[in-house]
Design a protein around this motif. Sequence first.
Motif, PDB file in Angstrom:
ATOM      1  N   PRO A 291     -35.601 -33.408 -29.238  1.00  0.00           N
ATOM      2  CA  PRO A 291     -34.508 -33.870 -28.377  1.00  0.00           C
ATOM      3  C   PRO A 291     -34.273 -35.379 -28.517  1.00  0.00           C
ATOM      4  O   PRO A 291     -35.233 -36.151 -28.602  1.00  0.00           O
ATOM      5  CB  PRO A 291     -35.004 -33.548 -26.962  1.00  0.00           C
ATOM      6  CG  PRO A 291     -36.199 -32.664 -27.134  1.00  0.00           C
ATOM      7  CD  PRO A 291     -36.785 -33.031 -28.460  1.00  0.00           C
ATOM      8  N   TYR A 292     -33.013 -35.756 -28.549  1.00  0.00           N
ATOM      9  CA  TYR A 292     -32.596 -37.171 -28.566  1.00  0.00           C
ATOM     10  C   TYR A 292     -31.547 -37.385 -27.488  1.00  0.00           C
ATOM     11  O   TYR A 292     -30.647 -36.546 -27.324  1.00  0.00           O
ATOM     12  CB  TYR A 292     -31.956 -37.532 -29.911  1.00  0.00           C
ATOM     13  CG  TYR A 292     -32.922 -37.712 -31.056  1.00  0.00           C
ATOM     14  CD1 TYR A 292     -33.373 -38.987 -31.410  1.00  0.00           C
ATOM     15  CD2 TYR A 292     -33.369 -36.630 -31.792  1.00  0.00           C
ATOM     16  CE1 TYR A 292     -34.248 -39.160 -32.477  1.00  0.00           C
ATOM     17  CE2 TYR A 292     -34.249 -36.798 -32.858  1.00  0.00           C
ATOM     18  CZ  TYR A 292     -34.684 -38.064 -33.196  1.00  0.00           C
ATOM     19  OH  TYR A 292     -35.550 -38.235 -34.248  1.00  0.00           O
ATOM     20  N   ILE A 293     -31.605 -38.526 -26.809  1.00  0.00           N
ATOM     21  CA  ILE A 293     -30.672 -38.772 -25.697  1.00  0.00           C
ATOM     22  C   ILE A 293     -29.220 -38.786 -26.152  1.00  0.00           C
ATOM     23  O   ILE A 293     -28.367 -38.138 -25.557  1.00  0.00           O
ATOM     24  CB  ILE A 293     -30.947 -40.135 -25.015  1.00  0.00           C
ATOM     25  CG1 ILE A 293     -32.308 -40.158 -24.353  1.00  0.00           C
ATOM     26  CG2 ILE A 293     -29.867 -40.447 -23.997  1.00  0.00           C
ATOM     27  CD1 ILE A 293     -32.694 -41.552 -23.858  1.00  0.00           C
ATOM     28  N   GLY A 294     -28.906 -39.563 -27.197  1.00  0.00           N
ATOM     29  CA  GLY A 294     -27.506 -39.745 -27.584  1.00  0.00           C
ATOM     30  C   GLY A 294     -26.838 -38.427 -27.915  1.00  0.00           C
ATOM     31  O   GLY A 294     -25.689 -38.178 -27.529  1.00  0.00           O
ATOM     32  N   ASP A 295     -27.571 -37.580 -28.612  1.00  0.00           N
ATOM     33  CA  ASP A 295     -27.024 -36.271 -28.997  1.00  0.00           C
ATOM     34  C   ASP A 295     -26.546 -35.482 -27.780  1.00  0.00           C
ATOM     35  O   ASP A 295     -25.585 -34.720 -27.848  1.00  0.00           O
ATOM     36  CB  ASP A 295     -28.087 -35.452 -29.737  1.00  0.00           C
ATOM     37  CG  ASP A 295     -28.648 -36.167 -30.965  1.00  0.00           C
ATOM     38  OD1 ASP A 295     -29.055 -37.344 -30.827  1.00  0.00           O
ATOM     39  OD2 ASP A 295     -28.683 -35.560 -32.040  1.00  0.00           O
ATOM     40  N   LEU A 296     -27.254 -35.691 -26.647  1.00  0.00           N
ATOM     41  CA  LEU A 296     -26.916 -34.953 -25.423  1.00  0.00           C
ATOM     42  C   LEU A 296     -25.540 -35.330 -24.885  1.00  0.00           C
ATOM     43  O   LEU A 296     -24.952 -34.572 -24.110  1.00  0.00           O
ATOM     44  CB  LEU A 296     -27.958 -35.223 -24.334  1.00  0.00           C
ATOM     45  CG  LEU A 296     -29.365 -34.667 -24.553  1.00  0.00           C
ATOM     46  CD1 LEU A 296     -30.275 -35.124 -23.420  1.00  0.00           C
ATOM     47  CD2 LEU A 296     -29.347 -33.148 -24.631  1.00  0.00           C
ATOM     48  N   ALA A 351     -24.933 -42.433 -19.337  1.00  0.00           N
ATOM     49  CA  ALA A 351     -23.749 -41.565 -19.464  1.00  0.00           C
ATOM     50  C   ALA A 351     -24.143 -40.092 -19.323  1.00  0.00           C
ATOM     51  O   ALA A 351     -23.426 -39.302 -18.690  1.00  0.00           O
ATOM     52  CB  ALA A 351     -23.062 -41.813 -20.804  1.00  0.00           C
ATOM     53  N   CYS A 352     -25.285 -39.724 -19.898  1.00  0.00           N
ATOM     54  CA  CYS A 352     -25.733 -38.326 -19.816  1.00  0.00           C
ATOM     55  C   CYS A 352     -26.191 -37.968 -18.399  1.00  0.00           C
ATOM     56  O   CYS A 352     -25.996 -36.835 -17.939  1.00  0.00           O
ATOM     57  CB  CYS A 352     -26.860 -38.070 -20.808  1.00  0.00           C
ATOM     58  SG  CYS A 352     -26.307 -38.074 -22.522  1.00  0.00           S
ATOM     59  N   THR A 353     -26.806 -38.926 -17.714  1.00  0.00           N
ATOM     60  CA  THR A 353     -27.213 -38.690 -16.327  1.00  0.00           C
ATOM     61  C   THR A 353     -25.978 -38.497 -15.454  1.00  0.00           C
ATOM     62  O   THR A 353     -25.934 -37.629 -14.570  1.00  0.00           O
ATOM     63  CB  THR A 353     -28.070 -39.870 -15.827  1.00  0.00           C
ATOM     64  OG1 THR A 353     -29.276 -39.899 -16.608  1.00  0.00           O
ATOM     65  CG2 THR A 353     -28.423 -39.738 -14.358  1.00  0.00           C
ATOM     66  N   TYR A 354     -24.952 -39.291 -15.747  1.00  0.00           N
ATOM     67  CA  TYR A 354     -23.686 -39.147 -15.007  1.00  0.00           C
ATOM     68  C   TYR A 354     -23.085 -37.758 -15.251  1.00  0.00           C
ATOM     69  O   TYR A 354     -22.631 -37.091 -14.323  1.00  0.00           O
ATOM     70  CB  TYR A 354     -22.718 -40.238 -15.459  1.00  0.00           C
ATOM     71  CG  TYR A 354     -21.418 -40.254 -14.709  1.00  0.00           C
ATOM     72  CD1 TYR A 354     -21.375 -40.518 -13.344  1.00  0.00           C
ATOM     73  CD2 TYR A 354     -20.207 -40.023 -15.363  1.00  0.00           C
ATOM     74  CE1 TYR A 354     -20.176 -40.549 -12.653  1.00  0.00           C
ATOM     75  CE2 TYR A 354     -19.003 -40.053 -14.679  1.00  0.00           C
ATOM     76  CZ  TYR A 354     -18.998 -40.319 -13.323  1.00  0.00           C
ATOM     77  OH  TYR A 354     -17.804 -40.342 -12.643  1.00  0.00           O
ATOM     78  N   LEU A 425     -21.753 -48.805 -17.211  1.00  0.00           N
ATOM     79  CA  LEU A 425     -21.616 -49.566 -15.957  1.00  0.00           C
ATOM     80  C   LEU A 425     -20.711 -48.820 -14.971  1.00  0.00           C
ATOM     81  O   LEU A 425     -21.022 -48.729 -13.778  1.00  0.00           O
ATOM     82  CB  LEU A 425     -21.059 -50.965 -16.251  1.00  0.00           C
ATOM     83  CG  LEU A 425     -22.042 -51.951 -16.895  1.00  0.00           C
ATOM     84  CD1 LEU A 425     -21.291 -53.139 -17.508  1.00  0.00           C
ATOM     85  CD2 LEU A 425     -23.080 -52.449 -15.869  1.00  0.00           C
ATOM     86  N   ASP A 426     -19.612 -48.278 -15.473  1.00  0.00           N
ATOM     87  CA  ASP A 426     -18.697 -47.539 -14.587  1.00  0.00           C
ATOM     88  C   ASP A 426     -19.339 -46.253 -14.071  1.00  0.00           C
ATOM     89  O   ASP A 426     -19.193 -45.901 -12.899  1.00  0.00           O
ATOM     90  CB  ASP A 426     -17.392 -47.211 -15.333  1.00  0.00           C
ATOM     91  CG  ASP A 426     -16.512 -48.442 -15.490  1.00  0.00           C
ATOM     92  OD1 ASP A 426     -16.748 -49.443 -14.790  1.00  0.00           O
ATOM     93  OD2 ASP A 426     -15.582 -48.403 -16.322  1.00  0.00           O
ATOM     94  N   ASN A 427     -20.042 -45.550 -14.976  1.00  0.00           N
ATOM     95  CA  ASN A 427     -20.728 -44.330 -14.545  1.00  0.00           C
ATOM     96  C   ASN A 427     -21.777 -44.654 -13.483  1.00  0.00           C
ATOM     97  O   ASN A 427     -21.920 -43.950 -12.484  1.00  0.00           O
ATOM     98  CB  ASN A 427     -21.412 -43.652 -15.736  1.00  0.00           C
ATOM     99  CG  ASN A 427     -20.423 -43.000 -16.702  1.00  0.00           C
ATOM    100  OD1 ASN A 427     -19.259 -42.844 -16.394  1.00  0.00           O
ATOM    101  ND2 ASN A 427     -20.901 -42.629 -17.867  1.00  0.00           N
ATOM    102  N   ALA A 428     -22.523 -45.722 -13.715  1.00  0.00           N
ATOM    103  CA  ALA A 428     -23.574 -46.121 -12.769  1.00  0.00           C
ATOM    104  C   ALA A 428     -22.953 -46.529 -11.436  1.00  0.00           C
ATOM    105  O   ALA A 428     -23.471 -46.191 -10.362  1.00  0.00           O
ATOM    106  CB  ALA A 428     -24.401 -47.260 -13.359  1.00  0.00           C
ATOM    107  N   ALA A 429     -21.839 -47.246 -11.506  1.00  0.00           N
ATOM    108  CA  ALA A 429     -21.177 -47.676 -10.262  1.00  0.00           C
ATOM    109  C   ALA A 429     -20.713 -46.456  -9.472  1.00  0.00           C
ATOM    110  O   ALA A 429     -20.821 -46.418  -8.239  1.00  0.00           O
ATOM    111  CB  ALA A 429     -19.987 -48.582 -10.588  1.00  0.00           C
ATOM    112  N   SER A 430     -20.229 -45.441 -10.176  1.00  0.00           N
ATOM    113  CA  SER A 430     -19.789 -44.225  -9.492  1.00  0.00           C
ATOM    114  C   SER A 430     -20.972 -43.531  -8.816  1.00  0.00           C
ATOM    115  O   SER A 430     -20.893 -43.119  -7.649  1.00  0.00           O
ATOM    116  CB  SER A 430     -19.114 -43.293 -10.507  1.00  0.00           C
ATOM    117  OG  SER A 430     -18.842 -42.048  -9.915  1.00  0.00           O
ATOM    118  N   MET A 431     -22.089 -43.420  -9.540  1.00  0.00           N
ATOM    119  CA  MET A 431     -23.276 -42.783  -8.937  1.00  0.00           C
ATOM    120  C   MET A 431     -23.781 -43.606  -7.755  1.00  0.00           C
ATOM    121  O   MET A 431     -24.156 -43.046  -6.717  1.00  0.00           O
ATOM    122  CB  MET A 431     -24.367 -42.602  -9.993  1.00  0.00           C
ATOM    123  CG  MET A 431     -24.025 -41.498 -10.992  1.00  0.00           C
ATOM    124  SD  MET A 431     -25.355 -41.149 -12.184  1.00  0.00           S
ATOM    125  CE  MET A 431     -25.035 -42.363 -13.460  1.00  0.00           C
TER     126      MET A 431
END
Length: 726
Positions: A291-296, A351-354, A425-431
């Motif tokens: 597994p790799y993060i970016g691929d997700l 981004a993947c967590t979002y 940053l935008d994804n994190a701000a939304s969360m």
Amino acid sequence: MVHHGSLFLRSFIASLVMIMPVIATPTPASPAYQLQQLGSSSSSDDWQKYIRSPSAQIIYPQSIVVNGTLGNVTNADGLLTGHGKTILTRPAPENGSAADSSIPTIIVDFGQNIPGYLSIKFGGAYNSTPGLPGIRLAFSESIQYGYLTDVSDFSRSDNIAVKSYPYTWTDIHGCEYSDQVCADGIHGFRYVKIYMDALDSDAPYTSNYGAVSIDSLSLNISAFLGTPDTFTGWFESSDDKLNQWWYDGVYTNDLCTDVLDANSTDPRNAASPGMLGKLVILDGAKRDRLPYIGDLAVSARTSYLSHDVPEATRNVLADLANHQRADGWIPPASINNYTLLLLDYPLWWIACTYDLFMYTGDTDFVVTYYQTMINVLDDFYPAITDNTTQMITKGIGSSGSYGDYAFINRSGPITYLNALYVIALDNAASMATYLGHRQDAARWSARSMVVAAAINTYNFDSSVGAFFDGSCGDTYCATHAQDGNSLSILSGAANVTRATSALAYLAAHNARFYGNAFYDNDVVAGGYSQRVYTFISYFEIEARFKTGLADSALEEIRRLYGWMEANDPGITMWEGIGQGGQPYEGAFTSLAHGWGTGVVPALTNYVLGVMPQGPGFSIFSVKPIPGDVQWAKGVVPTPHGPIYVAWDSNQAVGLFYLSVSAPTGTKGAVSVPVGNSSVPVYVDNELAWENNGHAYAATYENYADAGYVSVQVEGGDHVITAGYSI
Ligand SMILES: *[C@@H]1O[C@H](CO)[C@@H](O)[C@H](O)[C@H]1NC(C)=O
Ligand SMILES: *[C@@H]1O[C@H](CO)[C@@H](O)[C@H](O)[C@H]1NC(C)=O
Ligand SMILES: *[C@@H]1O[C@H](CO)[C@@H](O)[C@H](O)[C@H]1NC(C)=O
Ligand SMILES: *[C@@H]1O[C@H](CO)[C@@H](O)[C@H](O)[C@H]1NC(C)=O
Ligand SMILES: *[C@@H]1O[C@H](CO)[C@@H](O)[C@H](O)[C@H]1NC(C)=O
Ligand SMILES: *[C@@H]1O[C@H](CO)[C@@H](O)[C@H](O)[C@H]1NC(C)=O
Ligand SMILES: *[C@@H]1O[C@H](CO)[C@@H](O)[C@H](O)[C@H]1NC(C)=O
Ligand SMILES: *[C@@H]1O[C@H](CO)[C@@H](O)[C@H](O)[C@H]1NC(C)=O
Ligand SMILES: *[C@@H]1O[C@H](CO)[C@@H](O)[C@H](O)[C@H]1NC(C)=O
Ligand SMILES: *[C@@H]1O[C@H](CO)[C@@H](O)[C@H](O)[C@H]1NC(C)=O
């Protein structure tokens, strides 16, 4: 694993039955009548015909490769079920050194690329001296590498000492004698070459002559078996090719969805204890099987939209976050004890967590790993930010030695990294906003705007109308990358003028007959102008839809996915394509890579048009961007229940029909294309828009060369029509 597929399908069909009767039937001659035939004209499980998964876990060879049989082979077809025995015979070496052509060889085709454990049912063996006849196996995803001598493609080879009595050999990782006569275990492949031979290092246990009888072969599939009952989401449209690619993408992703096993990962030191025994999404079916993060960023979306296995993504994101470094950096993978240095993957982690939050509503995960996100955004990236420009600048500190998804040797204020920073940053701000952390949200939103502005101020090449890549010494390199231009658009940093210009530039300079290259020229490295990464191409396709350029998005999809479909192994989606449309790293290339499945989210999010706008689709949007697609229908799974959408278009006469059925308690904006703002739009037969808003908070916006009217609806069943009432 628990699957809710069939239960879910029944409730969907029930909901359809509820929608259809409320629609009054116009006269059969009217265009409106034709639009409304959608849900009723074909059976609701018609889409299942596109599914590629075998129906059972054990599969058998489909054919023997015609010119792959060499040497003394009796009845090669015997390897196909029910065709009798196959005998491989090779004379003893005392009769002279055997020419290669005398090595008995058979190449078997399993019909489609698939990972699993091969079994061979031997009928017995004969050999006149001590030692046993050696059988070796070489695996390949593509027949062009299937003819190679011992390892075919990247797969390592298997060696067998065939016993004199009948028995079944199964490809379990390990050796028959201490460290000799070894098998590799799992293989991702379509073709397997079976030949009589022995490694010198396996003496005295195997020899390269004798006779071996084989009764049959079978493969025990090791991957998520995506049979029809496992689908929680689906897609179908008027375009048969697009439909097939959607299911081919799901199939490819399913081949990469498996339990992580120490013996089946890449040979490098990667068997992470934190993920062992857990369901994960691997990068590829053949390799790295890791597994790799970016691929997700692509494969997890494909997963959420097709199957109910969010844990396959969550297990990966959790383990890599658990290995966050003290300075805030997150390793991209467990490879080499979590030490592979990539500069972009901590941003993809956000981004993947979002996406996990938005597609599955997993608030617990976001709460648990909230501090991880703070460390990434407030420690790691500020330390490599040029405080004059406010841009992440590769070269500050030790960042110059880091790679990225394609190990590109570039430096300075790289557009791709900074645009991805804006997205994170935008994804994190939304969360942060959803979790009530207002100060964090404000800080990250403000920084996002500063970085977006800096990208525009410093990185736009006005002379060509596209964003630069990064720097060559004191100036920008004379090169323009697909990644930076696409993410600048997706992040919103590029306004519509610049987005349109950058996409026109990519269409003019990066288009190849097998997809769009990740660079316009070879300034950064030789061959880059001919290389297509399926991963980053998805973001260009998204950028085209987002900019309203549906025709060019579909054109790129057709070029890219049409090429892979037409070339061996067929069906599965590749890691990358190089010069002349060949696998970009030769035999090493993975031809079944989850990151190549962007056609799945692209079609669901933009052609069917369904996107999450709040956690777990609590708020959704439906905005079809049809291009030349006439109709589409499908289901998007959400934790609240399925969202069903069907639309049909006759835009030539200004008509559009859309039905949506969303879970109670959710709400969303539904947007339908209209030629101009005077076209009337109805919700459940009530006038919502005509020249101005009448109900459902209807609004109108210009969008590329079309307009859209948006209405706000609550969960439940609704029919939205443009140009006519029903
Ligand atoms: C077998 O046939 C294929 C295509 O028909 C060709 O590419 C390949 O070179 C042939 N291999 C051998 C060993 O003759
Ligand atoms: C091939 O092997 C079979 C035994 O398996 C033998 O009967 C036959 O003579 C061999 N053919 C040749 C051409 O050596
Ligand atoms: C080797 O050659 C001799 C003479 O041609 C023949 O009798 C013998 O059967 C051969 N051995 C094998 C194993 O083919
Ligand atoms: C892993 O490989 C070892 C030998 O290297 C073997 O003993 C073990 O059974 C294998 N485990 C699995 C799950 O295949
Ligand atoms: C196939 O593999 C699975 C998982 O390793 C195992 O549980 C199952 O028994 C195997 N099936 C057969 C027929 O060998
Ligand atoms: C992996 O890295 C950790 C942390 O640096 C270290 O404690 C551990 O010993 C390493 N494991 C191996 C197998 O090298
Ligand atoms: C830029 O400023 C931030 C915040 O003051 C600081 O943490 C960071 O280390 C600075 N970056 C560099 C490269 O000095
Ligand atoms: C990376 O590019 C620089 C020039 O920008 C060059 O000096 C260096 O040798 C390259 N490194 C590799 C590994 O290619
Ligand atoms: C987009 O940005 C550029 C540069 O800031 C500006 O010149 C242009 O007018 C903008 N276009 C729109 C539609 O805002
Ligand atoms: C708006 O679109 C409708 C439907 O296509 C068309 O009949 C009408 O003439 C258009 N009105 C204007 C002002 O273009």
